[in-house]
Scaffold this motif. Structure first.
Motif, PDB file in Angstrom:
ATOM      1  N   ARG A 105     -15.876 -17.300 -14.374  1.00 26.67           N
ATOM      2  CA  ARG A 105     -15.598 -15.986 -13.811  1.00 26.67           C
ATOM      3  C   ARG A 105     -16.872 -15.129 -13.819  1.00 26.67           C
ATOM      4  NH1 ARG A 105     -13.185 -13.747 -10.196  1.00 26.67           N
ATOM      5  NH2 ARG A 105     -11.441 -15.123 -10.716  1.00 26.67           N
ATOM      6  N   GLY A 106     -17.639 -15.206 -14.896  1.00 27.20           N
ATOM      7  CA  GLY A 106     -18.886 -14.453 -14.969  1.00 27.20           C
ATOM      8  C   GLY A 106     -19.896 -14.911 -13.940  1.00 27.20           C
ATOM      9  N   VAL A 107     -19.971 -16.202 -13.687  1.00 25.76           N
ATOM     10  CA  VAL A 107     -20.878 -16.719 -12.651  1.00 25.76           C
ATOM     11  C   VAL A 107     -20.449 -16.205 -11.286  1.00 25.76           C
ATOM     12  CG1 VAL A 107     -21.773 -18.780 -11.524  1.00 25.76           C
ATOM     13  CG2 VAL A 107     -21.470 -18.768 -14.001  1.00 25.76           C
ATOM     14  N   ARG A 108     -19.134 -16.231 -11.028  1.00 20.01           N
ATOM     15  CA  ARG A 108     -18.627 -15.709  -9.754  1.00 20.01           C
ATOM     16  C   ARG A 108     -19.028 -14.246  -9.559  1.00 20.01           C
ATOM     17  NH1 ARG A 108     -17.348 -17.186  -4.844  1.00 20.01           N
ATOM     18  NH2 ARG A 108     -19.072 -15.723  -4.641  1.00 20.01           N
ATOM     19  N   GLU A 109     -18.922 -13.457 -10.630  1.00 21.39           N
ATOM     20  CA  GLU A 109     -19.262 -12.030 -10.532  1.00 21.39           C
ATOM     21  C   GLU A 109     -20.754 -11.839 -10.255  1.00 21.39           C
ATOM     22  OE1 GLU A 109     -17.757 -10.512 -14.201  1.00 21.39           O
ATOM     23  OE2 GLU A 109     -15.651 -10.553 -13.518  1.00 21.39           O
ATOM     24  N   LEU A 110     -21.612 -12.668 -10.866  1.00 18.96           N
ATOM     25  CA  LEU A 110     -23.042 -12.593 -10.577  1.00 18.96           C
ATOM     26  C   LEU A 110     -23.322 -12.955  -9.116  1.00 18.96           C
ATOM     27  CD1 LEU A 110     -24.516 -14.161 -13.839  1.00 18.96           C
ATOM     28  CD2 LEU A 110     -24.801 -11.786 -13.060  1.00 18.96           C
ATOM     29  N   CYS A 111     -22.646 -13.976  -8.618  1.00 19.96           N
ATOM     30  CA  CYS A 111     -22.826 -14.358  -7.216  1.00 19.96           C
ATOM     31  C   CYS A 111     -22.412 -13.215  -6.289  1.00 19.96           C
ATOM     32  CB  CYS A 111     -22.020 -15.613  -6.906  1.00 19.96           C
ATOM     33  SG  CYS A 111     -22.698 -17.126  -7.624  1.00 19.96           S
ATOM     34  N   ASP A 112     -21.290 -12.568  -6.598  1.00 18.30           N
ATOM     35  CA  ASP A 112     -20.832 -11.450  -5.773  1.00 18.30           C
ATOM     36  C   ASP A 112     -21.829 -10.289  -5.833  1.00 18.30           C
ATOM     37  OD1 ASP A 112     -18.572 -12.865  -5.081  1.00 18.30           O
ATOM     38  OD2 ASP A 112     -17.297 -11.907  -6.585  1.00 18.30           O
ATOM     39  N   GLU A 113     -22.345 -10.024  -7.026  1.00 19.99           N
ATOM     40  CA  GLU A 113     -23.281  -8.910  -7.194  1.00 19.99           C
ATOM     41  C   GLU A 113     -24.555  -9.103  -6.395  1.00 19.99           C
ATOM     42  OE1 GLU A 113     -25.839  -6.750 -10.812  1.00 19.99           O
ATOM     43  OE2 GLU A 113     -24.176  -8.117 -11.299  1.00 19.99           O
ATOM     44  N   PHE A 114     -25.052 -10.343  -6.357  1.00 17.16           N
ATOM     45  CA  PHE A 114     -26.359 -10.588  -5.753  1.00 17.16           C
ATOM     46  C   PHE A 114     -26.286 -11.294  -4.391  1.00 17.16           C
ATOM     47  CE2 PHE A 114     -27.396 -10.397 -10.370  1.00 17.16           C
ATOM     48  CZ  PHE A 114     -28.253  -9.308 -10.317  1.00 17.16           C
ATOM     49  N   GLY A 115     -25.086 -11.482  -3.843  1.00 17.98           N
ATOM     50  CA  GLY A 115     -24.970 -12.107  -2.532  1.00 17.98           C
ATOM     51  C   GLY A 115     -25.342 -13.575  -2.518  1.00 17.98           C
ATOM     52  N   ILE A 116     -25.002 -14.280  -3.593  1.00 16.10           N
ATOM     53  CA  ILE A 116     -25.346 -15.697  -3.757  1.00 16.10           C
ATOM     54  C   ILE A 116     -24.104 -16.546  -3.492  1.00 16.10           C
ATOM     55  CG2 ILE A 116     -26.104 -17.435  -5.435  1.00 16.10           C
ATOM     56  CD1 ILE A 116     -27.623 -15.122  -6.853  1.00 16.10           C
ATOM     57  N   VAL A 117     -24.277 -17.676  -2.828  1.00 18.38           N
ATOM     58  CA  VAL A 117     -23.180 -18.606  -2.579  1.00 18.38           C
ATOM     59  C   VAL A 117     -22.891 -19.399  -3.849  1.00 18.38           C
ATOM     60  CG1 VAL A 117     -22.529 -20.705  -1.307  1.00 18.38           C
ATOM     61  CG2 VAL A 117     -23.643 -18.792  -0.112  1.00 18.38           C
ATOM     62  N   LEU A 118     -21.619 -19.491  -4.221  1.00 19.96           N
ATOM     63  CA  LEU A 118     -21.208 -20.300  -5.363  1.00 19.96           C
ATOM     64  C   LEU A 118     -20.685 -21.645  -4.867  1.00 19.96           C
ATOM     65  CD1 LEU A 118     -20.660 -20.773  -8.355  1.00 19.96           C
ATOM     66  CD2 LEU A 118     -18.453 -19.601  -8.071  1.00 19.96           C
ATOM     67  N   ILE A 119     -21.409 -22.705  -5.228  1.00 22.32           N
ATOM     68  CA  ILE A 119     -20.984 -24.077  -4.927  1.00 22.32           C
ATOM     69  C   ILE A 119     -20.452 -24.693  -6.215  1.00 22.32           C
ATOM     70  CG2 ILE A 119     -21.658 -26.339  -4.042  1.00 22.32           C
ATOM     71  CD1 ILE A 119     -24.149 -24.976  -2.815  1.00 22.32           C
ATOM     72  N   ILE A 120     -19.200 -25.106  -6.207  1.00 19.95           N
ATOM     73  CA  ILE A 120     -18.636 -25.785  -7.371  1.00 19.95           C
ATOM     74  C   ILE A 120     -18.487 -27.263  -7.047  1.00 19.95           C
ATOM     75  CG2 ILE A 120     -16.657 -25.995  -8.908  1.00 19.95           C
ATOM     76  CD1 ILE A 120     -16.363 -23.046  -8.929  1.00 19.95           C
ATOM     77  N   ASP A 121     -19.143 -28.072  -7.845  1.00 15.81           N
ATOM     78  CA  ASP A 121     -19.162 -29.529  -7.699  1.00 15.81           C
ATOM     79  C   ASP A 121     -17.954 -30.096  -8.441  1.00 15.81           C
ATOM     80  OD1 ASP A 121     -19.604 -32.258  -8.043  1.00 15.81           O
ATOM     81  OD2 ASP A 121     -21.750 -32.055  -8.399  1.00 15.81           O
ATOM     82  N   GLU A 122     -16.981 -30.574  -7.666  1.00 20.92           N
ATOM     83  CA  GLU A 122     -15.771 -31.197  -8.229  1.00 20.92           C
ATOM     84  C   GLU A 122     -15.768 -32.704  -7.972  1.00 20.92           C
ATOM     85  OE1 GLU A 122     -13.264 -30.018  -9.972  1.00 20.92           O
ATOM     86  OE2 GLU A 122     -13.023 -27.870  -9.590  1.00 20.92           O
ATOM     87  N   VAL A 123     -16.950 -33.265  -7.750  1.00 22.64           N
ATOM     88  CA  VAL A 123     -17.035 -34.684  -7.416  1.00 22.64           C
ATOM     89  C   VAL A 123     -16.381 -35.535  -8.503  1.00 22.64           C
ATOM     90  CG1 VAL A 123     -18.638 -36.603  -7.095  1.00 22.64           C
ATOM     91  CG2 VAL A 123     -19.037 -34.439  -5.914  1.00 22.64           C
ATOM     92  N   MET A 124     -16.694 -35.241  -9.761  1.00 21.55           N
ATOM     93  CA  MET A 124     -16.134 -36.027 -10.860  1.00 21.55           C
ATOM     94  C   MET A 124     -14.875 -35.405 -11.441  1.00 21.55           C
ATOM     95  SD  MET A 124     -18.117 -37.566 -14.227  1.00 21.55           S
ATOM     96  CE  MET A 124     -19.202 -38.610 -13.257  1.00 21.55           C
ATOM     97  N   SER A 125     -14.799 -34.086 -11.458  1.00 24.21           N
ATOM     98  CA  SER A 125     -13.703 -33.414 -12.167  1.00 24.21           C
ATOM     99  C   SER A 125     -12.472 -33.193 -11.317  1.00 24.21           C
ATOM    100  CB  SER A 125     -14.196 -32.072 -12.725  1.00 24.21           C
ATOM    101  OG  SER A 125     -14.735 -31.258 -11.701  1.00 24.21           O
ATOM    102  N   GLY A 126     -12.555 -33.436 -10.004  1.00 28.79           N
ATOM    103  CA  GLY A 126     -11.438 -33.157  -9.118  1.00 28.79           C
ATOM    104  C   GLY A 126     -10.418 -34.268  -9.009  1.00 28.79           C
ATOM    105  N   PHE A 127      -9.336 -33.954  -8.325  1.00 21.62           N
ATOM    106  CA  PHE A 127      -8.275 -34.903  -7.983  1.00 21.62           C
ATOM    107  C   PHE A 127      -7.673 -35.579  -9.220  1.00 21.62           C
ATOM    108  CE2 PHE A 127     -10.583 -34.183  -4.099  1.00 21.62           C
ATOM    109  CZ  PHE A 127      -9.541 -33.950  -3.204  1.00 21.62           C
TER     110      PHE A 127
END
Length: 436
Positions: free
Chosen positions: A230-252
């Motif tokens: 959540r804190g990373v998301r807020e930093l991305c929103d504050e600074f206009g940065i794209v958040l890429i979450i890698d779910e390659v291993m943790s997904g599905f």
């Protein structure tokens, strides 16, 4: 069983195949002929419970009839089609993925695997923002293509640093804290402060994306503390940065959720996936794209593509796997295994054995960190880990070894009884192999 033996298959394989991440003269691979459920079988007929899911992707298990039938039906209808051509199976696979993704996503870009999923997500973020830099973590693995391998934090990055614009940070990892933290809350707050300072020092207006594994996998299965994502998301929103979450291993299903980051109530701009989407029956990966980023390419060309993007056999496997997971309650099963079987057993081992420094995980995604000195948290030797591996194979369990850690990453469909048998073997080995 085949007339071939393990020895013959290993001989033929190592004589002709150049193996990844290996010194070719030191190879001694396990030879596998077939499998069923969470069990694999070698050419000599010995059965093993699989705690690796190969490379943490066989989430639906081996020879699942629904996935095999989906591939066979597509093979009989149309075995291949170029990505520029419309095909119903590709559309069905995209819709199945969007159906299990968080709300609000409308498009899927298909790739051949996780590395090129991350590669293309980075490209999308750079073009969308007009910025260049990508921040990722030192304890991470994102794949072996140009930008993905440089985004990776571990040793595999170092011989391959040819891509530009990459910056690394330390993420939260309380057991080996870089921030002198004593609690999860301290570790989270200090890791976020560290990330903020890197953003500021690098120049926020130069940073296109922050790329994070939802749960770092090969690097050690460190479940993020509450509030970190959540804190990373807020930093991305504050600074206009794209958040890429890698779910390659943790997904599905791996983390007991369709996508691990959803347990933290966080929305990514881009989600990358592969592995568990169809259990690797046919190679497939992709990027789930937010409407905001998809809109950037409505009137301009996205300069990326792959010959086999959305291959119909791979997409059929994904449809079969996702439908099977939904109908058979695989996600709930994986979550329950973590809560009711794996977690409690590992907590007992951690309390009993000094060699077990820490256990951590969720769903069917766990790590046992092994130490020769519990107070100093000194990692055990490679020789010790090799002995653990040998002892587990002798007991009919295929282990996943990573540095001084034993990862427990079985197929999501492993039964509770099978998991207990595997855990009993792990406990016996850790009690009996001399620590070094």
């Amino acid at each position: 069983m085949s007339a071939l033996s393990n020895a013959q298959v290993v001989h033929d394989d190592t004589a002709t195949v150049f193996h990844s991440w290996s010194a070719q003269g030191k190879l001694n691979p396990l030879a596998l002929q077939t499998g069923h459920g969470a069990t694999v079988v070698d050419y000599d007929g010995k059965e093993y419970l699989d705690l690796t899911s190969q490379l943490v992707y066989a989430n639906i298990g081996y020879q699942h009839p629904r996935v095999l039938a989906a591939i066979e039906q597509q093979l009989a209808q149309l075995p291949t089609v170029a990505p520029a051509v419309s095909n119903d199976m590709r559309a069905r696979a995209a819709q199945c993925i969007l159906d299990v993704a968080p709300d609000g996503y409308e498009k899927v870009f298909f790739t051949n695997g996780g590395a090129d999923a991350n590669e293309n997500a980075i490209r999308m973020a750079r073009l969308h923002t007009g910025r260049d830099k990508v921040i990722s973590r030192y304890r991470s693995y994102h794949g072996n293509t140009g930008a993905a391998i440089v985004a990776t934090g571990d040793w595999r990055r170092m011989p391959n640093e040819y891509a530009r614009g990459h910056v690394h940070v330390f993420g939260p990892y309380l057991y080996r804290s870089e921030f002198w933290a004593e609690t999860e809350a301290e570790e989270c707050a200090r890791a976020l402060h560290h990330l903020r300072r890197i953003i500021e020092a690098e120049g926020a207006d130069t940073i296109a994306a922050i790329l994070l594994e939802a749960i770092p996998g090969t690097a050690g299965i460190m479940v993020p503390p509450p509030g970190y994502l959540r804190g990373v998301r807020e930093l991305c929103d504050e600074f206009g940065i794209v958040l890429i979450i890698d779910e390659v291993m943790s997904g599905f299903g791996r983390a007991g959720e369709w996508f691990a980051h959803t347990a933290h109530s966080v929305r990514a701009d881009l989600i990358t996936f592969a592995k568990g989407v169809n259990s690797g029956y046919v190679p497939l990966g992709g990027v789930i794209i937010s409407p905001e980023i998809a809109a950037s390419f409505e009137d301009r060309v996205f300069p990326g593509g792959l010959t086999y993007s959305g291959h119909p056999l791979a997409c059929a496997a994904a449809v079969g796997a996702i439908e099977a997971m939904r109908n058979e309650g695989v996600i709930d099963h994986a979550r329950a295994l973590g809560c009711e079987v794996i977690g409690p057993a590992l907590a007992e081992l951690e309390a009993e054995l000094d060699v077990v420094g820490e256990t951590r995980g969720v769903g069917v995604f766990w790590a046992i960190e092994l130490v020769s000195d519990a107070t100093a948290r000194t990692p055990v030797s490679d020789a010790y880990m090799n002995s653990v591996k040998t002892a587990l194979l002798e007991r009919g369990v295929v282990p996943f070894i990573a540095n001084n850690r034993l990862h427990l990453v079985p197929p999501c469909v492993i039964t509770a009884d099978e998991m207990r048998r595997a855990l009993d073997a792990v406990a016996e080995v850790l009690r009996t192999v001399p620590v070094s």
